[in-house]
Design a protein around this motif. Structure first.
Motif, PDB file in Angstrom:
ATOM      1  N   MET A   5       6.816  10.964  30.838  1.00 38.30           N
ATOM      2  CA  MET A   5       6.149  12.292  30.202  1.00 38.30           C
ATOM      3  C   MET A   5       4.974  12.644  30.639  1.00 38.30           C
ATOM      4  O   MET A   5       4.194  11.927  31.117  1.00 38.30           O
ATOM      5  CB  MET A   5       6.521  12.362  28.630  1.00 38.30           C
ATOM      6  N   SER A  61       2.432   9.021  25.509  1.00 35.68           N
ATOM      7  CA  SER A  61       3.011   9.058  26.811  1.00 35.68           C
ATOM      8  C   SER A  61       4.269   8.576  27.336  1.00 35.68           C
ATOM      9  O   SER A  61       4.891   8.402  28.277  1.00 35.68           O
ATOM     10  CB  SER A  61       1.944   8.371  28.056  1.00 35.68           C
ATOM     11  N   ALA A  62       5.179   8.131  26.004  1.00 35.27           N
ATOM     12  CA  ALA A  62       6.431   7.824  26.184  1.00 35.27           C
ATOM     13  C   ALA A  62       7.235   7.762  24.717  1.00 35.27           C
ATOM     14  O   ALA A  62       6.379   7.722  23.749  1.00 35.27           O
ATOM     15  CB  ALA A  62       6.491   6.363  26.732  1.00 35.27           C
ATOM     16  N   GLU A 113      10.214   5.989  22.340  1.00 35.72           N
ATOM     17  CA  GLU A 113      11.209   5.015  22.258  1.00 35.72           C
ATOM     18  C   GLU A 113      11.953   5.167  20.847  1.00 35.72           C
ATOM     19  O   GLU A 113      11.264   5.482  19.975  1.00 35.72           O
ATOM     20  CB  GLU A 113      10.606   3.565  22.482  1.00 35.72           C
ATOM     21  N   VAL A 161      14.605  10.737  38.287  1.00 30.28           N
ATOM     22  CA  VAL A 161      14.841   9.921  36.979  1.00 30.28           C
ATOM     23  C   VAL A 161      16.270  10.137  36.636  1.00 30.28           C
ATOM     24  O   VAL A 161      16.810  11.136  36.766  1.00 30.28           O
ATOM     25  CB  VAL A 161      13.907  10.513  35.818  1.00 30.28           C
ATOM     26  N   PRO A 221      19.312   8.556  33.800  1.00 32.14           N
ATOM     27  CA  PRO A 221      19.534   7.782  32.710  1.00 32.14           C
ATOM     28  C   PRO A 221      20.228   6.382  33.052  1.00 32.14           C
ATOM     29  O   PRO A 221      21.216   6.210  33.800  1.00 32.14           O
ATOM     30  CB  PRO A 221      20.552   8.388  31.644  1.00 32.14           C
ATOM     31  N   TRP A 262      15.746  11.754  25.382  1.00 33.06           N
ATOM     32  CA  TRP A 262      14.995  10.481  25.850  1.00 33.06           C
ATOM     33  C   TRP A 262      14.846  10.238  27.225  1.00 33.06           C
ATOM     34  O   TRP A 262      13.818   9.883  28.005  1.00 33.06           O
ATOM     35  CB  TRP A 262      15.688   9.233  25.252  1.00 33.06           C
ATOM     36  N   THR A 263      15.849  10.408  28.062  1.00 25.80           N
ATOM     37  CA  THR A 263      15.902  10.441  29.617  1.00 25.80           C
ATOM     38  C   THR A 263      14.983  11.236  30.125  1.00 25.80           C
ATOM     39  O   THR A 263      14.214  11.241  31.140  1.00 25.80           O
ATOM     40  CB  THR A 263      17.352  10.626  30.094  1.00 25.80           C
ATOM     41  N   ARG A 312      11.461  10.616  30.391  1.00 22.77           N
ATOM     42  CA  ARG A 312      10.907   9.710  31.691  1.00 22.77           C
ATOM     43  C   ARG A 312      10.356  10.474  32.572  1.00 22.77           C
ATOM     44  O   ARG A 312       9.816   9.682  33.564  1.00 22.77           O
ATOM     45  CB  ARG A 312      12.063   8.713  31.981  1.00 22.77           C
ATOM     46  N   THR A 324       7.703  13.519  39.106  1.00 19.56           N
ATOM     47  CA  THR A 324       9.262  13.375  39.331  1.00 19.56           C
ATOM     48  C   THR A 324       9.696  14.700  40.041  1.00 19.56           C
ATOM     49  O   THR A 324       9.267  15.618  39.626  1.00 19.56           O
ATOM     50  CB  THR A 324       9.875  13.208  37.954  1.00 19.56           C
TER      51      THR A 324
END
Ligand SMILES: Nc1ncnc2c1ncn2[C@@H]1O[C@H](COP(=O)(O)OP(=O)(O)O)[C@@H](O)[C@H]1O
Ligand SMILES: [Mg+2]
Length: 480
Positions: free
Chosen positions: A1, A27-28, A30, A150, A152, A164-165, A168, A173
């Motif tokens: 991200m 930066s992510a 989870e 990217v 999943p 969520w994917t 990423r 990207t």
């Protein structure tokens, strides 16, 4: 991200800061507190066994920058506002107070914000009743040579896995591949609102989840939401061989690329033949043609490969480069037509990930192709989520097995098939197969996920080890 401050996360999600300065860098994201590291934003989601809010402090102790939560926690957090709950979505059953819906709504807003901050990113969505994950993996294989991609892991295709994917994806990207699933009307539209696709692929409209939808027309209405979400400058890739999919051309503002074997396809497969279940064909496109030899087992992958090719050609691939990438793709997600040769000469096809009448037909055809000239076994468990059609659907698959020339049909805890040899459970099936499988046999194992037949497939593979007792058993059998 893209890196964000917690205060920005609060602004984007409509939440407020709690025990945080707002300067924390994120930066992510989870959802598993064990996966969170420095810069992580932990999503406090309710689950089957535990509520993520209880792990907020542990996630931050493990390095997380903060928590996205629906109520106060003992850690720096953004507390998000309540959101309407949509029935039938990812967390529905385990979300009594709507906390999960609130966090997922905030996650969707965050995903949209980040994806919009990445204008060079091509978002590719794929949907259909069967083959989404297989095609997602093929898309990743054909797009990776064209730029950072990217996609999943597995089937991350709902209100949690999809955003969520998407998160990423970062500034480098170029391609974001997403699987869009639906269990009802409006689900795909909601996912597409969170992460708007530029290219949309619709594979087929079958009978998966017929129980929830009620009719194939209702399934078509839901799957078509993907192409309705495409912009005028986008591309809809539609399977010309499925009339309900081809008809979606009228439901999109985007350009349409028809793919398949039938008339009207701009990208098609010619001279298709199966070599021990693996398809070879000529990929024909407006910009040229090239030979493809797939490593994936099953004729149904031709359609999946054509859809992936259409996307790669749109994003800068050449027929030759796309054909080469398709030919090097190996099964990337587990338990989907995984073919293993046992040391004793038995071939096991593990397709135990999931099943519906369409994927059953595809798998039985592949069994016939792999098993040409050999004794074939179909060991089938229940197909779930078929509603009132369940009885007829199982009987139809049993008839299809006969037509496909399957020598031995074994049904596991699934009386609806009404044919073959019925066993009560996985252990009984394993016993029967240990006693009767002989070198040269080909055995397909397939059922809906809930049937747990992947355990049977695993047992079968261990049984093939030369030193195991069951292998001795089959040696003994060979002698008779
Ligand atoms: N185009 C297709 N038509 C019919 N069955 C397919 C197709 N592609 C894959 N399958 C089969 O459907 C099952 C599910 O495949 P998967 O790629 O996981 O689809 P999904 O993600 O849509 O559930 C597997 O048994 C697979 O072999
Ligand atoms: Mg899937």
């Amino acid at each position: 991200m893209i890196e964000m401050r917690l205060a920005e996360v609060a602004a984007v999600t409509g939440g407020h800061l709690h025990r945080a300065s707002g300067a924390e860098r994120v930066s992510a994201v989870e959802f598993d507190s064990r996966a969170v590291g420095p810069g992580g934003l932990f999503l406090a989601l309710p689950g089957e066994r535990a509520d993520g809010h209880a792990f907020a402090a542990a996630a931050v102790a493990a390095g997380a920058a903060g928590v996205l939560a629906a109520r106060p926690v003992d850690a720096p957090a953004v507390i998000v506002p309540p959101a309407p709950r949509a029935a039938g979505t990812a967390l529905d059953e385990h979300d009594p107070d709507g906390a999960g819906a609130a966090v997922l709504a905030a996650l969707a807003r965050l995903a949209r914000h980040v994806v919009e901050a990445l204008p060079a990113l091509a978002v590719v969505g794929v949907t259909g009743s069967s083959g989404k994950t297989s095609t997602k993996d093929l898309l990743a294989a054909v797009l990776a040579p064209l730029g950072p991609t990217v996609a999943p892991p597995g089937s991350f295709n709902n209100e949690l896995g999809l955003p969520w994917t998407a998160l990423r994806a970062g500034p480098d990207t170029r391609h974001l591949v997403l699987e869009f699933s639906a269990r009802g009307r409006g689900h795909i539209a909601a996912l597409a609102a969170a992460v708007p696709p530029r290219i949309g692929v619709v594979l087929n409209v079958g009978s998966a989840h017929l129980g929830e939808f009620g009719s194939t027309a209702a399934i078509a209405a839901a799957k078509g939401e993907l192409v309705e979400a495409l912009p005028a400058g986008g591309l809809a890739v539609l399977n010309v061989d499925d009339p309900l999919v081809a008809a979606m051309a009228d439901r999109t503002a985007a350009r349409v690329q028809l793919v398949g074997r039938g008339a009207g396809a701009g990208i098609s497969a010619q001279d298709v033949r199966l070599d021990r279940g693996r398809a070879r064909f000529r990929l024909v496109s407006p910009t040229g043609s090239a030979s493809v030899a797939l490593r994936l087992v099953g004729g149904h992958h031709v359609g999946n490969a054509l859809a992936a090719a259409a996307v790669a050609l749109e994003l800068g691939g050449t027929p030759e480069s796309v054909a080469a990438a398709l030919g090097s793709a190996t099964p990337a997600s587990r338990w989907r037509m995984e073919v293993t040769e046992r040391p004793d000469g038995v071939t096991v096809i593990n397709d135990a990930y999931n099943a519906n009448p369409d994927s059953m037909r595809a798998a039985l055809a592949a069994l016939a192709a792999v098993g040409a000239g050999r004794r074939t076994w179909a060991v089938l468990g229940r197909m779930g989520e078929l509603g009132p059609e369940a009885g007829a659907a199982h009987a139809g698959v049993a008839a299809e097995a006969r037509r496909a020339g399957v020598a031995e049909l074994v049904t596991v805890d699934a009386p609806d098939y009404g044919a073959g040899r019925a066993v009560a459970d996985v252990d009984e099936a394993a016993g029967l197969l240990a006693a009767e499988l002989a070198p040269g046999d080909v055995v397909l194992v397939k059922a809906s996920r809930a049937a747990g037949l992947e355990r049977l497939a695993a047992t079968l593979l261990v049984s093939g080890e030369p030193c195991s007792s069951t292998a001795h058993h089959s040696q003994a059998r060979r002698a008779t």
